[in-house]
Design a protein around this motif. Structure first.
Motif: not given
Length: 461
Positions: A286, A289, A428, A430, A432, A435, A446-447, A451, A454, A456
């Protein structure tokens, strides 16, 4: 170099025509990463696995497994030629001679050999994986993808008459020329060939690269294909890929070390390479982050490659991050490389390299032809911008088949790191849709990484 592609496809005995002709027939960044791995992680063991994201195409139903085995076995018999190693050792890459150390060149000559592969068929799909020392295994990735992509092409070629093949390649050449024509003369444009792994064939990639080189002049800055750069005296283009942070994350001992691993790989990379090779790929876990937690020295890197987020959004995010760190974005570089075609290349070039007139938005630049027609364009660079043009440069045969078939359409095929030292590897992205990894580890990552930023959307290629 002019090759009658239709005649060759019609008359040739494909079993005697190896797809991989040289171990240099790989992306340049794989060789840079191989030296990095050889230098810093010689004892790590890994596994790479094939993943077909285009589930509607069952490759084992289209490709003869015996033909695939022949190609894989032939590849394992290859070694680097002396002339190739002399070129690697003595050539200037990114303005510097001697990027590859003498000891590494000697290791390639004396000790490098691709390890065994594991191949099976399950429900019409190939299960192909490669395990062994990271130093020996990493190069399998691009070779395997190139082989499967061209075998898919050859399977479709065999079903056509010579006349149909002639029409197929005539249409593909006309399509290529229509793309090139739109790119000629655009001020400040920079394009590289990134199309090795999902190419239509080696010969077609070579044809395309020569066409780009002959017609675009300085706008065509080189090829990621090391063998084509070697053969045609082009610049070899490439830096690094997701594989490195994925491996370091996999071998991290806890969550704290997991987060830090994405910056540790950059620290080791800049101890190995300098200047234009300091281009980061921050989307592995990601981008948002990554930038939020990046150490101050990361802002001194040359730039970043944008791979899985909208490049308009990712580029703007990077520009604002640089400004917040007191760096001038105009001196930095961004490279777009995900699913590009002409419209995207022209739109992104205008957006980042040209003046934004009358409050123009990214949507205006996406329709690049209308923008250039309606506005007087003045170069006013926001940031240095370059395009890595991949699958839709070297494998765009959509609507070229005179029989109306779709067998030549490119598919989204990847070969990714799945284990490092026996631990599952995760990407992961950017997006989904891109991934990859064991579901439990995906949930953990992911925890840990969150996210933020991100999206999808379907993967194009």
């Amino acid at each position: 170099m002019i090759v009658n592609l239709a005649e060759r496809a019609h008359n040739h005995n494909w079993q005697l025509d190896p797809i991989i002709r040289s171990l240099l027939d790989t992306d340049f960044y794989k060789l840079l990463m191989l030296q990095f791995i050889w230098k810093h992680f010689p004892d790590v063991h890994v596994t790479f696995s094939l993943v077909n994201r285009s589930s509607h195409v069952l490759l084992a139903e289209r490709i003869d497994v015996n033909e695939l085995t022949l190609q894989l076995d032939h590849l394992r018999s290859l070694r680097f030629h002396k002339s190739e190693l002399i070129w690697l050792a003595g050539n200037t890459f990114y303005g510097k001679r001697g990027i590859f150390e003498p000891e590494f060149i000697e290791w390639l000559d004396q000790d490098f050999k691709l390890p065994e592969y594991e191949l099976s068929i399950v429900d019409g799909e190939f299960h192909l994986s490669f395990s062994g020392p990271w130093t020996q295994t990493t190069l399998w990735e691009v070779y395997a993808l190139s082989i499967l992509s061209e075998l898919k092409t050859r399977a479709s070629l065999r079903e056509m008459t010579e006349f149909s093949l002639d029409i197929l390649y005539a249409r593909a050449k006309a399509k290529l020329w229509s793309k090139i024509e739109r790119l000629r003369g655009v001020p400040g444009l920079r394009i590289s060939d990134f199309g090795t792994r999902r190419r239509h064939s080696f010969l077609w990639q070579e044809y395309v690269v020569k066409a780009m080189s002959d017609t675009l002049g300085a706008s065509f800055v080189g090829s990621s294909n090391t063998y084509l750069a070697y053969k045609h005296d082009l610049e070899a283009i490439g830096t690094n890929a997701h594989e490195l942070p994925m491996a370091l994350a996999a071998i991290a001992e806890d969550d704290t070390e997991l987060v830090a691993s994405q910056y540790r790989v950059l620290e080791l990379w800049q101890n190995t390479y300098q200047r234009e090779l300091l281009v980061m790929l921050p989307d592995t876990f990601g981008t948002t982050q990554f930038l939020a937690g990046a150490p101050e020295w990361v802002a001194d890197w040359t730039g970043q490659r944008m791979d899985s987020k909208s490049p308009y959004v990712a580029g703007d995010e990077y520009i604002e991050w640089l400004k917040g760190r007191g760096r001038d974005p105009e001196n930095k570089l961004i490279i777009a490389s995900d699913g590009l075609d002409v419209d995207g290349i022209l739109g992104l070039h205008a957006y980042f390299s040209g003046e934004m007139l009358n409050g123009a938005s990214p949507d205006d630049f996406r329709d690049a032809n209308d923008f250039f027609d309606q506005h007087k364009w003045h170069p006013k660079r926001r940031i240095r911008f370059s395009s890595g043009w991949g699958t839709l440069l070297t494998n765009d045969f959509r609507n070229c088949d005179p029989t109306g078939g779709t067998g030549f359409d490119p598919i989204s095929l990847v070969c990714k790191l799945t284990e490092a030292n026996g631990r599952p590897a995760v990407k992961l992205s950017d997006n989904y849709a891109k991934a990859m990894g064991d579901p439990k580890e995906l949930a953990r990552y992911r925890r840990v990484f969150g996210s933020a930023g991100l999206i999808n959307v379907p993967a194009i290629v």
